[in-house]
Enzyme design. Sequence first.
Site, PDB file in Angstrom:
ATOM      1  N   TYR A 234       0.840  -1.187   0.000  1.00 30.00           N
ATOM      2  CA  TYR A 234       0.000   0.000   0.000  1.00 30.00           C
ATOM      3  C   TYR A 234       0.892   1.261   0.000  1.00 30.00           C
ATOM      4  O   TYR A 234       1.880   1.326   0.747  1.00 30.00           O
ATOM      5  CB  TYR A 234      -0.918  -0.031   1.230  1.00 30.00           C
ATOM      6  CG  TYR A 234      -1.646   1.258   1.454  1.00 30.00           C
ATOM      7  CD1 TYR A 234      -2.463   1.785   0.455  1.00 30.00           C
ATOM      8  CD2 TYR A 234      -1.500   1.977   2.632  1.00 30.00           C
ATOM      9  CE1 TYR A 234      -3.118   2.989   0.645  1.00 30.00           C
ATOM     10  CE2 TYR A 234      -2.165   3.168   2.825  1.00 30.00           C
ATOM     11  CZ  TYR A 234      -2.965   3.678   1.823  1.00 30.00           C
ATOM     12  OH  TYR A 234      -3.606   4.865   1.996  1.00 30.00           O
TER      13      TYR A 234
ATOM     14  N   LYS B  24     -11.163  -1.735   5.749  1.00 34.92           N
ATOM     15  CA  LYS B  24     -11.513  -2.503   4.551  1.00 34.92           C
ATOM     16  C   LYS B  24     -12.529  -3.601   4.917  1.00 34.92           C
ATOM     17  O   LYS B  24     -13.543  -3.306   5.490  1.00 34.92           O
ATOM     18  CB  LYS B  24     -10.238  -3.071   3.927  1.00 34.92           C
ATOM     19  CG  LYS B  24      -9.082  -2.065   3.851  1.00 34.92           C
ATOM     20  CD  LYS B  24      -9.380  -0.909   2.927  1.00 34.92           C
ATOM     21  CE  LYS B  24      -8.186  -0.088   2.579  1.00 34.92           C
ATOM     22  NZ  LYS B  24      -7.990   1.166   3.307  1.00 34.92           N
TER      23      LYS B  24
HETATM   24  C1  LIG Z   1      -3.229  -3.224   2.437  1.00 34.20           C
HETATM   25  C2  LIG Z   1      -3.417  -1.956   3.216  1.00 34.20           C
HETATM   26  N1  LIG Z   1      -2.801  -1.817   4.403  1.00 34.20           N
HETATM   27  C3  LIG Z   1      -2.940  -0.681   5.139  1.00 34.20           C
HETATM   28  C4  LIG Z   1      -3.695   0.382   4.684  1.00 34.20           C
HETATM   29  C5  LIG Z   1      -3.817   1.626   5.530  1.00 34.20           C
HETATM   30  O1  LIG Z   1      -5.017   1.637   6.201  1.00 34.20           O
HETATM   31  P1  LIG Z   1      -5.876   2.956   6.574  1.00 34.20           P
HETATM   32  O2  LIG Z   1      -6.305   3.588   5.276  1.00 34.20           O
HETATM   33  O3  LIG Z   1      -6.994   2.429   7.395  1.00 34.20           O
HETATM   34  O4  LIG Z   1      -4.963   3.868   7.330  1.00 34.20           O
HETATM   35  C6  LIG Z   1      -4.374   0.263   3.466  1.00 34.20           C
HETATM   36  C7  LIG Z   1      -5.214   1.376   2.962  1.00 34.20           C
HETATM   37  O5  LIG Z   1      -5.647   1.386   1.818  1.00 34.20           O
HETATM   38  C8  LIG Z   1      -4.209  -0.924   2.707  1.00 34.20           C
HETATM   39  O6  LIG Z   1      -4.826  -1.086   1.509  1.00 34.20           O
END
Ligand SMILES: Cc1ncc(COP(=O)(O)O)c(C=O)c1O
Length: 389
Positions: A108, A206
């Site tokens: 990400y 998610k």
């Molecule tokens: C695989 C993955 N890990 C971590 C995150 C980060 O999470 P957050 O948006 O809740 O801060 C995301 C966000 O899209 C993600 O897709």
Amino acid sequence: MGVAVQQLAESFDTLALHAGAVADPTTGALLTPIYQTTTYRQEAVGKDKGFTYSRSANPTVSALERRLAALEGADYCTCYATGLAAMTVLCLALLRAGEHVVASEAVYGGTVRLFNQVLAPFGVTAEFVDTADEAALRKALTARPTRFVFIETPANPTLKLTDIELTARIARDAGALLVVDNTLLTPALQRPFELQADVVLHSTTKFIEGHNATVGGALITRDPELHERFSFTRNAIGAIQSPFPAWLTLQGVKTIGLRMAQHSENALRIARFLETHPRVTKLLYPGLESFPQFELARKQQTSGGALIAFEIEGGVEAGIRLMNNVRLCALAENLGSVETLITHPASMTHADVPARQRQDAGITDGLVRLSVGLEDPVDVIRDLLQALL
Ligand SMILES: Cc1ncc(COP(=O)(O)O)c(C=O)c1O
């Protein structure tokens, strides 16, 4: 405060509904209440009921933590304001200046930004390698002492897989911990602790909450010492989740088993349709036989999951036209909800990843990411058909 419901059954779907729930002894309310309180009356100096201040712990958040730990087959969980807050606590709890992390090349974008733009000035280094390549992983771990290996599998947005069990072994031999971001599959479809991971991270934003209603994160472990460090750091920097999003997540996660199975079934149908569409030049979906790591997907995932990555003829321009033309699918940043979302990673979720690193990770400018929701897949296919005209 009420008592945690006894765990009489261990089945995943039952745990999703009941694990960690708090029965309210005064009203009999079935749902764990939202304990919207900052502080807690203490009986005497030094005598409290386990809660003192909601930056340290809150009963609604604790109920969610018990449930998520149970679902991952672990003992401990701490929940956070966002997935990136969980990531930040992981790093602050485990790393000191001069220490090093090896991470998957395709992760990400926010994870890359955190290492490169926030932690690097504090003397923490991160090397992004193709963790699907055993030789590259071994080379990176031999080159420098490494505190932990961080993998995302499938990776967002290329869906490249990393062999969790193999990576855990290689990391352990090198004296490093293995942290798995299990956001894209959830414990309903992938069980990192059974494959020897040390820590599991989630953006509960998610699939865990699943309804586009909250942002949140979690760190889960079987190790009491690691858990203690995460709890201490979370309190020290003030990154805990608030009671209301925790309560919404407690409701959302109840249907995780059903939702993930249906997400996968719908995604497989849509991937099969896209694979045969004349304008689709490349398609990646771990549930399809054509997926380059199909065997690994079969080994460590229960099914393909909700995400599909594809490219269409005409490159970036055509991709942008497709995303502007969809009507049912929403052009949006998130993934992992009941609504189908379509994203252009190069300009949206991964815009802060240096162009060279994007290329190395296979995040081409024309790549489209589809997070398949729970609409009737026929309607989604109809929408994509008209948008692809
Ligand atoms: C695989 C993955 N890990 C971590 C995150 C980060 O999470 P957050 O948006 O809740 O801060 C995301 C966000 O899209 C993600 O897709």
